[in-house]
Scaffold this motif. Structure first.
Motif, mmCIF file in Angstrom:
data_model
loop_
_atom_site.group_PDB
_atom_site.id
_atom_site.type_symbol
_atom_site.label_atom_id
_atom_site.label_comp_id
_atom_site.label_asym_id
_atom_site.label_seq_id
_atom_site.Cartn_x
_atom_site.Cartn_y
_atom_site.Cartn_z
ATOM 1 N N ARG A 82 0.986 -1.280 -0.036
ATOM 2 C CA ARG A 82 -0.063 -0.016 -0.058
ATOM 3 C C ARG A 82 0.752 1.361 -0.173
ATOM 4 N N SER A 136 1.430 -6.817 -2.410
ATOM 5 C CA SER A 136 0.382 -7.180 -1.266
ATOM 6 C C SER A 136 -0.942 -7.259 -1.532
ATOM 7 N N ARG A 137 -1.879 -7.964 -0.799
ATOM 8 C CA ARG A 137 -3.389 -7.948 -1.267
ATOM 9 C C ARG A 137 -4.003 -6.340 -1.237
ATOM 10 N N GLN A 189 0.161 -11.099 -6.587
ATOM 11 C CA GLN A 189 0.005 -11.204 -5.126
ATOM 12 C C GLN A 189 0.660 -12.215 -4.420
ATOM 13 N N VAL A 190 1.719 -11.839 -3.540
ATOM 14 C CA VAL A 190 2.036 -12.721 -2.723
ATOM 15 C C VAL A 190 1.453 -12.886 -1.563
ATOM 16 N N THR A 232 -3.406 -16.033 0.254
ATOM 17 C CA THR A 232 -4.385 -16.194 -0.710
ATOM 18 C C THR A 232 -3.740 -15.590 -1.958
ATOM 19 N N SER A 236 3.714 -3.718 5.162
ATOM 20 C CA SER A 236 3.815 -3.702 6.713
ATOM 21 C C SER A 236 4.212 -5.146 7.244
ATOM 22 N N GLN A 286 -0.735 -12.647 6.907
ATOM 23 C CA GLN A 286 -1.160 -13.302 5.767
ATOM 24 C C GLN A 286 -0.127 -12.990 4.610
ATOM 25 N N HIS A 287 0.709 -11.870 4.437
ATOM 26 C CA HIS A 287 1.421 -11.712 3.505
ATOM 27 C C HIS A 287 2.744 -12.491 3.885
ATOM 28 N N ASN A 324 10.815 0.771 4.424
ATOM 29 C CA ASN A 324 9.649 1.276 4.975
ATOM 30 C C ASN A 324 9.970 2.680 5.998
ATOM 31 N N ASP A 345 11.627 6.384 2.597
ATOM 32 C CA ASP A 345 10.558 6.409 1.777
ATOM 33 C C ASP A 345 10.950 5.397 0.575
ATOM 34 N N LEU A 346 10.137 4.644 0.134
ATOM 35 C CA LEU A 346 10.429 3.679 -1.078
ATOM 36 C C LEU A 346 10.835 4.620 -2.570
HETATM 37 C C1 LIG Z 1 -8.357 -14.136 4.952
HETATM 38 C C2 LIG Z 1 -7.374 -12.960 4.533
HETATM 39 C C3 LIG Z 1 -6.229 -13.416 3.610
HETATM 40 C C4 LIG Z 1 -5.281 -12.419 3.202
HETATM 41 N N1 LIG Z 1 -4.301 -12.728 2.162
HETATM 42 C C5 LIG Z 1 -3.478 -11.905 1.896
HETATM 43 C C6 LIG Z 1 -2.414 -12.427 0.849
HETATM 44 O O1 LIG Z 1 -2.250 -13.317 0.449
HETATM 45 N N2 LIG Z 1 -1.325 -11.342 0.847
HETATM 46 C C7 LIG Z 1 -1.195 -10.143 1.311
HETATM 47 O O2 LIG Z 1 -0.500 -9.366 1.101
HETATM 48 N N3 LIG Z 1 -2.259 -9.871 2.358
HETATM 49 C C8 LIG Z 1 -3.118 -10.721 2.423
HETATM 50 N N4 LIG Z 1 -4.450 -10.348 3.478
HETATM 51 C C9 LIG Z 1 -4.343 -9.015 4.049
HETATM 52 C C10 LIG Z 1 -3.295 -8.764 5.028
HETATM 53 O O3 LIG Z 1 -3.868 -9.090 6.188
HETATM 54 C C11 LIG Z 1 -2.814 -7.307 5.133
HETATM 55 O O4 LIG Z 1 -4.042 -6.449 5.042
HETATM 56 C C12 LIG Z 1 -2.122 -6.907 3.967
HETATM 57 O O5 LIG Z 1 -0.955 -7.856 3.707
HETATM 58 C C13 LIG Z 1 -1.506 -5.401 4.269
HETATM 59 O O6 LIG Z 1 -0.846 -4.883 2.890
HETATM 60 P P1 LIG Z 1 0.158 -3.809 3.033
HETATM 61 O O7 LIG Z 1 1.331 -4.247 3.833
HETATM 62 O O8 LIG Z 1 0.739 -3.352 1.562
HETATM 63 O O9 LIG Z 1 -0.524 -2.583 3.535
HETATM 64 P P2 LIG Z 1 -0.400 -2.088 5.205
HETATM 65 O O10 LIG Z 1 -0.778 -3.103 6.129
HETATM 66 O O11 LIG Z 1 -1.396 -0.991 4.986
HETATM 67 O O12 LIG Z 1 1.016 -1.426 4.955
HETATM 68 C C14 LIG Z 1 1.530 -0.404 4.246
HETATM 69 C C15 LIG Z 1 2.793 -0.099 4.686
HETATM 70 O O13 LIG Z 1 3.377 0.752 3.727
HETATM 71 C C16 LIG Z 1 4.306 1.692 4.520
HETATM 72 N N5 LIG Z 1 4.513 2.863 3.849
HETATM 73 C C17 LIG Z 1 3.684 4.112 3.637
HETATM 74 N N6 LIG Z 1 4.155 4.990 2.793
HETATM 75 C C18 LIG Z 1 5.296 4.448 2.424
HETATM 76 C C19 LIG Z 1 6.617 4.977 1.671
HETATM 77 N N7 LIG Z 1 6.587 6.022 1.008
HETATM 78 N N8 LIG Z 1 7.536 4.140 1.459
HETATM 79 C C20 LIG Z 1 7.520 2.967 2.034
HETATM 80 N N9 LIG Z 1 6.754 2.301 2.915
HETATM 81 C C21 LIG Z 1 5.507 2.922 3.130
HETATM 82 C C22 LIG Z 1 3.565 1.984 5.785
HETATM 83 O O14 LIG Z 1 4.264 2.152 6.876
HETATM 84 C C23 LIG Z 1 2.969 0.516 6.092
HETATM 85 O O15 LIG Z 1 3.738 -0.302 6.748
HETATM 86 C C24 LIG Z 1 -5.197 -11.061 3.769
HETATM 87 C C25 LIG Z 1 -6.242 -10.937 4.748
HETATM 88 C C26 LIG Z 1 -7.080 -12.000 4.986
HETATM 89 C C27 LIG Z 1 -8.266 -11.413 6.238
#
Ligand SMILES: Cc1cc2nc3c(=O)[nH]c(=O)nc-3n(C[C@H](O)[C@H](O)[C@H](O)COP(=O)(O)OP(=O)(O)OC[C@H]3O[C@@H](n4cnc5c(N)ncnc54)[C@H](O)[C@@H]3O)c2cc1C
Length: 292
Positions: free
Chosen positions: A179, A204-205, A218-219, A222, A237, A241-242, A256, A274-275
């Motif tokens: 995200r 990520s998801r 997606q890694v 799921t 983050s 699940q990721h 991050n 910042d990425l």
């Molecule tokens: C049943 C189920 C199955 C799931 N299966 C999966 C799956 O297969 N894969 C998966 O990924 N998730 C899965 N999820 C979702 C998982 O729980 C998380 O919601 C998801 O992985 C979060 O994605 P994220 O890390 O991209 O987002 P976030 O958790 O929102 O993290 C975003 C990160 O980006 C950082 N960030 C913000 N700005 C910047 C920047 N400029 N530079 C660098 N970093 C920055 C933030 O500090 C934060 O740590 C599943 C959830 C459920 C309930």
């Protein structure tokens, strides 16, 4: 009383899961596929066909898989019937009132809600229940009620994915965005670094839910399970699940700005930053070393 379930293909696991979830409404499940007669996928036409079939047979609910197509068709059904629709449900209970638990915010929030409407309209979240083979699927031809307007938006061509690059599952290097990347366009820096390293792009998801990348990238639990030599996680983050999808990586580099992000607990190398600054800087350094 029956529940209509839209089946994209009888062997499609997500359609099978939609039928399993539909059964929890307690009514007979009526799986239907649509034969578009060569028109191509046209969400308005599919929706009108479901609406007309539902009216003729008096179904009490219409369920579809929570795929791009399933959600789009059910949204058209909801608009045509002027009824609410709940997308990506992980649980449904018949009521009254019917209650649903549905995935919000890219999987980081599960919302419990009441759902009104006759028929009930909802889609099932991927992998919330186990799939079961379908006994029989009825095929519906496009109904007479389909208008010219319903036929306007349709798939006229498909282009195969895959650009000859390395596949996510087999890549030695995976550069993955979460995200924190911020947008689909933001992935250009991720793609650039992956190309320089001869690697694949993952995500990520939260990213696939936002529609920034296809589900095939997606890694995770799921998504695809990978075991590259190095996994470069940018703006991710580190949700369990990721991590379930990348724990086989030999080395993990996390980028991050949040030093408290849980991804750092699994990382061999970490950059707190910042990425959008760090990733282009790595690419520039690689180019410099290579003299390109
Ligand atoms: C049943 C189920 C199955 C799931 N299966 C999966 C799956 O297969 N894969 C998966 O990924 N998730 C899965 N999820 C979702 C998982 O729980 C998380 O919601 C998801 O992985 C979060 O994605 P994220 O890390 O991209 O987002 P976030 O958790 O929102 O993290 C975003 C990160 O980006 C950082 N960030 C913000 N700005 C910047 C920047 N400029 N530079 C660098 N970093 C920055 C933030 O500090 C934060 O740590 C599943 C959830 C459920 C309930």
């Amino acid at each position: 009383m029956s529940t209509l379930v839209l089946i994209e293909r009888p062997d499609d696991e997500l359609s099978q899961q939609a039928a399993v979830m539909a059964a929890s409404l307690g009514a007979d499940v009526e799986p239907v596929a649509i034969d578009d007669g060569g028109l191509g996928f046209a969400p308005g036409a599919w929706a009108q066909t479901l609406v007309d079939h539902a009216a003729a047979t008096g179904v009490t609910a219409i369920v579809a898989p929570g795929t791009d197509r399933g959600n789009e068709v059910l949204a058209h059904v909801a608009a045509k019937l002027d009824q609410p629709m709940a997308a990506n449900c992980t649980r449904i209970a018949p009521g009254p009132p019917a209650t649903v638990t549905r995935v919000r915010w890219g999987g980081s929030l599960l919302e419990e809600a009441q759902l009104d409407g006759t028929p009930l309209l909802l889609t099932s979240a991927a992998h919330a229940v186990a799939a079961q083979p379908l006994a029989a699927v009825q095929t519906l031809a496009l109904s007479d009620g389909v208008s010219d307007a319903d036929r306007v938006v349709r798939v006229v061509d498909t282009v195969a994915a895959g650009d000859g690059g390395v596949s996510l599952a087999d890549a030695d290097v995976v550069v993955s965005g979460g995200r924190g990347v911020g947008s689909a366009e933001g992935f250009s820096v991720i793609e650039e670094l992956a190309a320089l390293l001869g690697g694949a792009v993952g995500c990520s998801r939260a990213v696939t839910s936002a529609g920034w990348r296809p589900h095939s990238d997606q890694v995770g639990q799921t998504g695809t399970k990978i075991s590259p030599e190095i996994y470069i996680a940018c703006g991710i983050s580190g949700a369990t699940q990721h991590m379930a999808g990348c724990k086989g990586a030999k080395r993990l580099l996390a980028i991050n700005p949040d030093g408290e992000a849980s991804i750092f607990a699994s990382a061999d190398y970490g950059v707190t930053g910042d990425l959008h600054e760090v990733v282009p800087a790595i690419s520039a350094e690689i180019r410099k070393v290579r003299g390109s």
